[in-house]
Design a protein around this motif. Structure first.
Motif, PDB file in Angstrom:
ATOM      1  N   MET A   1       0.815  -1.197   0.000  1.00  0.00           N
ATOM      2  CA  MET A   1       0.000   0.000   0.000  1.00  0.00           C
ATOM      3  C   MET A   1       0.861   1.264   0.000  1.00  0.00           C
ATOM      4  SD  MET A   1      -3.118   0.814  -0.161  1.00  0.00           S
ATOM      5  CE  MET A   1      -4.602   1.238   0.629  1.00  0.00           C
ATOM      6  N   ALA A   2       2.004   1.180   0.619  1.00  0.00           N
ATOM      7  CA  ALA A   2       2.888   2.341   0.678  1.00  0.00           C
ATOM      8  C   ALA A   2       3.341   2.731  -0.724  1.00  0.00           C
ATOM      9  CB  ALA A   2       4.082   2.050   1.576  1.00  0.00           C
ATOM     10  N   ARG A   3       3.582   1.741  -1.576  1.00  0.00           N
ATOM     11  CA  ARG A   3       4.017   2.011  -2.945  1.00  0.00           C
ATOM     12  C   ARG A   3       2.952   2.796  -3.711  1.00  0.00           C
ATOM     13  NH1 ARG A   3       7.715   3.319  -6.364  1.00  0.00           N
ATOM     14  NH2 ARG A   3       7.544   2.323  -8.372  1.00  0.00           N
ATOM     15  N   TYR A   4       1.695   2.443  -3.507  1.00  0.00           N
ATOM     16  CA  TYR A   4       0.586   3.113  -4.166  1.00  0.00           C
ATOM     17  C   TYR A   4       0.542   4.584  -3.764  1.00  0.00           C
ATOM     18  CZ  TYR A   4      -4.233   4.375  -5.293  1.00  0.00           C
ATOM     19  OH  TYR A   4      -5.348   5.010  -5.770  1.00  0.00           O
ATOM     20  N   LYS A   5       0.660   4.852  -2.484  1.00  0.00           N
ATOM     21  CA  LYS A   5       0.633   6.225  -1.994  1.00  0.00           C
ATOM     22  C   LYS A   5       1.818   7.023  -2.516  1.00  0.00           C
ATOM     23  CE  LYS A   5      -2.101   5.342   2.105  1.00  0.00           C
ATOM     24  NZ  LYS A   5      -2.196   5.404   3.561  1.00  0.00           N
ATOM     25  N   GLU A   6       2.966   6.377  -2.617  1.00  0.00           N
ATOM     26  CA  GLU A   6       4.156   7.042  -3.163  1.00  0.00           C
ATOM     27  C   GLU A   6       3.924   7.427  -4.629  1.00  0.00           C
ATOM     28  OE1 GLU A   6       7.424   4.369  -2.648  1.00  0.00           O
ATOM     29  OE2 GLU A   6       7.345   4.493  -0.458  1.00  0.00           O
ATOM     30  N   LEU A   7       3.336   6.518  -5.377  1.00  0.00           N
ATOM     31  CA  LEU A   7       3.047   6.788  -6.790  1.00  0.00           C
ATOM     32  C   LEU A   7       2.033   7.924  -6.945  1.00  0.00           C
ATOM     33  CD1 LEU A   7       2.934   3.157  -8.224  1.00  0.00           C
ATOM     34  CD2 LEU A   7       4.691   4.886  -8.619  1.00  0.00           C
ATOM     35  N   LEU A   8       1.021   7.943  -6.099  1.00  0.00           N
ATOM     36  CA  LEU A   8       0.052   9.040  -6.152  1.00  0.00           C
ATOM     37  C   LEU A   8       0.721  10.380  -5.863  1.00  0.00           C
ATOM     38  CD1 LEU A   8      -3.142   7.551  -4.434  1.00  0.00           C
ATOM     39  CD2 LEU A   8      -2.806   8.093  -6.849  1.00  0.00           C
ATOM     40  N   GLU A   9       1.639  10.384  -4.896  1.00  0.00           N
ATOM     41  CA  GLU A   9       2.364  11.611  -4.575  1.00  0.00           C
ATOM     42  C   GLU A   9       3.241  12.042  -5.757  1.00  0.00           C
ATOM     43  OE1 GLU A   9       3.294  14.943  -2.678  1.00  0.00           O
ATOM     44  OE2 GLU A   9       1.815  13.496  -1.958  1.00  0.00           O
ATOM     45  N   GLN A  10       3.880  11.081  -6.405  1.00  0.00           N
ATOM     46  CA  GLN A  10       4.695  11.385  -7.586  1.00  0.00           C
ATOM     47  C   GLN A  10       3.815  11.947  -8.705  1.00  0.00           C
ATOM     48  OE1 GLN A  10       6.820   7.873  -8.756  1.00  0.00           O
ATOM     49  NE2 GLN A  10       8.190   7.917  -6.977  1.00  0.00           N
ATOM     50  N   LYS A  11       2.638  11.365  -8.861  1.00  0.00           N
ATOM     51  CA  LYS A  11       1.712  11.831  -9.886  1.00  0.00           C
ATOM     52  C   LYS A  11       1.329  13.288  -9.626  1.00  0.00           C
ATOM     53  CE  LYS A  11      -2.917  11.094 -11.716  1.00  0.00           C
ATOM     54  NZ  LYS A  11      -4.192  10.434 -11.520  1.00  0.00           N
ATOM     55  N   LYS A  12       1.039  13.602  -8.387  1.00  0.00           N
ATOM     56  CA  LYS A  12       0.662  14.955  -8.014  1.00  0.00           C
ATOM     57  C   LYS A  12       1.811  15.925  -8.309  1.00  0.00           C
ATOM     58  CE  LYS A  12      -0.916  17.631  -4.046  1.00  0.00           C
ATOM     59  NZ  LYS A  12      -1.214  17.610  -2.609  1.00  0.00           N
ATOM     60  N   GLU A  13       3.029  15.534  -7.959  1.00  0.00           N
ATOM     61  CA  GLU A  13       4.194  16.374  -8.219  1.00  0.00           C
ATOM     62  C   GLU A  13       4.420  16.560  -9.718  1.00  0.00           C
ATOM     63  OE1 GLU A  13       7.496  14.653  -6.130  1.00  0.00           O
ATOM     64  OE2 GLU A  13       6.526  14.900  -4.174  1.00  0.00           O
ATOM     65  N   LEU A  14       4.254  15.486 -10.497  1.00  0.00           N
ATOM     66  CA  LEU A  14       4.419  15.570 -11.946  1.00  0.00           C
ATOM     67  C   LEU A  14       3.363  16.490 -12.573  1.00  0.00           C
ATOM     68  CD1 LEU A  14       5.350  11.940 -13.017  1.00  0.00           C
ATOM     69  CD2 LEU A  14       6.749  13.994 -13.247  1.00  0.00           C
ATOM     70  N   GLU A  15       2.137  16.385 -12.100  1.00  0.00           N
ATOM     71  CA  GLU A  15       1.088  17.247 -12.628  1.00  0.00           C
ATOM     72  C   GLU A  15       1.398  18.715 -12.353  1.00  0.00           C
ATOM     73  OE1 GLU A  15      -2.422  15.548 -10.852  1.00  0.00           O
ATOM     74  OE2 GLU A  15      -2.711  14.155 -12.510  1.00  0.00           O
ATOM     75  N   GLN A  16       1.963  19.008 -11.199  1.00  0.00           N
ATOM     76  CA  GLN A  16       2.359  20.375 -10.879  1.00  0.00           C
ATOM     77  C   GLN A  16       3.498  20.829 -11.795  1.00  0.00           C
ATOM     78  OE1 GLN A  16       3.269  20.164  -6.705  1.00  0.00           O
ATOM     79  NE2 GLN A  16       1.143  20.478  -6.066  1.00  0.00           N
ATOM     80  N   GLN A  17       4.458  19.958 -12.030  1.00  0.00           N
ATOM     81  CA  GLN A  17       5.576  20.282 -12.911  1.00  0.00           C
ATOM     82  C   GLN A  17       5.092  20.507 -14.352  1.00  0.00           C
ATOM     83  OE1 GLN A  17       8.552  17.234 -12.597  1.00  0.00           O
ATOM     84  NE2 GLN A  17       8.930  17.619 -10.424  1.00  0.00           N
ATOM     85  N   ILE A  18       4.161  19.682 -14.777  1.00  0.00           N
ATOM     86  CA  ILE A  18       3.603  19.813 -16.124  1.00  0.00           C
ATOM     87  C   ILE A  18       2.910  21.162 -16.265  1.00  0.00           C
ATOM     88  CG2 ILE A  18       1.781  18.950 -17.667  1.00  0.00           C
ATOM     89  CD1 ILE A  18       2.546  16.101 -16.650  1.00  0.00           C
ATOM     90  N   GLU A  19       2.110  21.545 -15.286  1.00  0.00           N
ATOM     91  CA  GLU A  19       1.394  22.816 -15.341  1.00  0.00           C
ATOM     92  C   GLU A  19       2.371  23.989 -15.329  1.00  0.00           C
ATOM     93  OE1 GLU A  19      -1.520  25.567 -15.782  1.00  0.00           O
ATOM     94  OE2 GLU A  19      -1.589  23.420 -16.141  1.00  0.00           O
ATOM     95  N   GLU A  20       3.412  23.922 -14.524  1.00  0.00           N
ATOM     96  CA  GLU A  20       4.414  24.991 -14.490  1.00  0.00           C
ATOM     97  C   GLU A  20       5.137  25.102 -15.831  1.00  0.00           C
ATOM     98  OE1 GLU A  20       6.988  24.181 -11.176  1.00  0.00           O
ATOM     99  OE2 GLU A  20       5.364  24.432  -9.716  1.00  0.00           O
ATOM    100  N   ALA A  21       5.473  23.969 -16.444  1.00  0.00           N
ATOM    101  CA  ALA A  21       6.147  23.968 -17.745  1.00  0.00           C
ATOM    102  C   ALA A  21       5.220  24.526 -18.826  1.00  0.00           C
ATOM    103  CB  ALA A  21       6.605  22.559 -18.110  1.00  0.00           C
ATOM    104  N   ARG A  22       3.952  24.164 -18.771  1.00  0.00           N
ATOM    105  CA  ARG A  22       2.985  24.674 -19.741  1.00  0.00           C
ATOM    106  C   ARG A  22       2.859  26.184 -19.636  1.00  0.00           C
ATOM    107  NH1 ARG A  22      -1.546  26.846 -20.519  1.00  0.00           N
ATOM    108  NH2 ARG A  22      -2.080  26.997 -18.333  1.00  0.00           N
TER     109      ARG A  22
END
Length: 94
Positions: A1-22
């Motif tokens: 379960m910890a891996r899933y939460k880590e991936l969700l956190e990475q997804k959130k960070e990536l989405e923020q990076q994508i929006e900043e780059a856009r």
């Protein structure tokens, strides 16, 4: 379960990076567009084309069938009553 939460956190960070780059790339592109518009003196009509004065409003009639009173604007497919006839015969005087 910890891996899933880590991936969700990475997804959130990536989405923020994508929006900043856009945002950064959009700002740079907009600056380029502004420079080009200024350099060449483009008007909004040059860039976006001319807008119709009354979109959705029917064009004024240019032709009238004297027998029925039906009219046609001259746009699109000609009506049956004009088929094989001289259009000038039906022109509405301005």
């Amino acid at each position: 379960m910890a891996r899933y939460k880590e991936l969700l956190e990475q997804k959130k960070e990536l989405e923020q990076q994508i929006e900043e780059a856009r945002r950064a790339e959009a700002a740079a592109a907009l600056e380029d567009v502004r420079k080009i518009v200024t350099a060449f003196g483009f008007s909004p009509e040059d860039i976006f084309g001319k807008r119709r004065k009354n979109p959705g409003q029917a064009a004024p009639a240019k032709y009238r069938n004297p027998g029925t009173g039906d009219t046609w604007s001259g746009r699109g497919r000609p009506p049956q009553w004009m088929k094989d006839n001289d259009a000038e015969r039906f022109r509405i005087e301005e």
